[in-house]
Design a protein around this motif. Structure first.
Motif, PDB file in Angstrom:
ATOM      1  N   ASP A 169      94.211  25.399 -24.907  1.00  0.00           N
ATOM      2  CA  ASP A 169      93.467  26.022 -24.882  1.00  0.00           C
ATOM      3  C   ASP A 169      93.513  27.694 -24.421  1.00  0.00           C
ATOM      4  N   THR A 170      94.639  28.329 -25.244  1.00  0.00           N
ATOM      5  CA  THR A 170      95.716  29.289 -24.755  1.00  0.00           C
ATOM      6  C   THR A 170      94.466  30.509 -24.348  1.00  0.00           C
ATOM      7  N   ASP A 171      93.876  30.804 -25.903  1.00  0.00           N
ATOM      8  CA  ASP A 171      92.653  31.864 -25.366  1.00  0.00           C
ATOM      9  C   ASP A 171      91.427  31.327 -24.452  1.00  0.00           C
ATOM     10  N   ASN A 172      91.756  30.517 -24.407  1.00  0.00           N
ATOM     11  CA  ASN A 172      90.795  30.231 -22.602  1.00  0.00           C
ATOM     12  C   ASN A 172      89.119  30.182 -23.545  1.00  0.00           C
ATOM     13  N   ASN A 173      88.464  29.922 -24.851  1.00  0.00           N
ATOM     14  CA  ASN A 173      87.263  30.411 -25.682  1.00  0.00           C
ATOM     15  C   ASN A 173      86.657  28.949 -25.751  1.00  0.00           C
TER      16      ASN A 173
END
Length: 199
Positions: A169-173
Motif C-alpha cells: 500500500d505504497t500510497d498509504n490510502n
C-alpha cells in the motif's frame, strides 16, 4: 547369485506408493480449486472469502458512530461487484455488534474484530456468516473519521480482504492497513480489484 535388478518390489510396498501418489494428487486438486487467497492481500485474516457476492448486514443495537461506521463500510463494499445492504431475518451474512470488550487478552490493542462464525464455514472454505465486533474500550474515543476507517476495515474483512502493509500500500490510502487511521477511510483501487477478482 540372484539378479536383484529384476526382482519386483513386494505388492504391499507398491500399493503404499500408489496410495501416497493418489493422496498427493487429491491435495493438489483441492488446492487448485480453492478460492483466491484473501483477495491478493497479505493473508493474515482467517475469516476466508464470502460464499457469494451479496451481504445482508444486521445492525445489532449499535451505538451512534458504530452504526454510521457500518453504513460507511456497506457503501465501500457497494463500490465493488458485491451488493451489501441492511436486513434482518434468517438470511443474514454479517452480524455487527459493539460493546466494551476490554483492553486485555485477545482484545489488547484491538478496536475491532471480524471473523467467520465457527459453525458457518462451507466445505470449500468460504464463509456463510461473519461476525463484526467494534470494541468500544478503544473506539468510543475515536473521531468520526477514524470510525469511518474502522467500519471500512472490519466490513472489508467480510469481503475476504486481509490486511495491507506498507509494502503493498505504497500510497498509504487503504482502510485495510492493520492500523486504523482517520487518513485512510476507504478501499483503494487495489482493494476493489481484489474483491472483484473473487467473483
Amino acid at each position: 547369485m540372484t539378479d536383484t535388478s529384476k526382482v519386483k518390489p513386494p505388492l504391499r510396498s507398491h500399493s503404499i506408493r500408489v496410495l501416497m501418489t493418489v493422496v498427493a494428487a487429491v491435495f493438489a486438486l483441492l488446492a487448485a480449486s480453492a478460492a483466491p487467497a484473501q483477495a491478493s492481500h497479505s493473508g493474515d485474516f482467517a475469516g476466508g472469502p464470502p460464499d457469494n457476492a451479496t451481504h445482508y448486514v444486521e445492525n445489532i443495537n449499535l451505538t451512534g458512530y458504530a452504526s454510521q461506521a457500518t453504513t460507511h463500510g456497506i457503501v465501500q463494499i457497494d463500490r465493488s461487484v458485491m451488493n451489501a445492504t441492511y436486513a434482518d431475518g434468517p438470511e443474514i451474512d454479517v452480524h455487527v455488534h459493539d460493546a466494551y470488550y476490554g483492553r486485555s487478552g485477545s482484545w489488547a490493542g484491538m478496536a475491532g474484530y471480524a471473523n467467520c462464525q465457527e459453525d458457518e464455514w462451507w466445505w470449500d472454505g468460504d464463509c456463510n456468516v461473519y461476525r463484526v465486533r467494534y470494541n468500544l474500550s478503544y473506539a468510543a474515543s475515536y473521531s468520526w473519521a477514524r470510525w469511518q476507517s474502522l467500519g471500512c476495515h472490519e466490513l472489508g474483512h467480510t469481503t475476504g480482504l486481509a490486511h495491507r502493509s506498507a509494502a503493498n500500500d505504497t500510497d498509504n490510502n487503504s482502510c485495510m492497513r492493520s492500523t486504523v487511521l482517520a487518513s485512510r477511510p476507504r478501499f483503494d483501487s487495489h482493494d476493489i480489484d481484489a474483491i472483484n477478482a473473487l467473483f
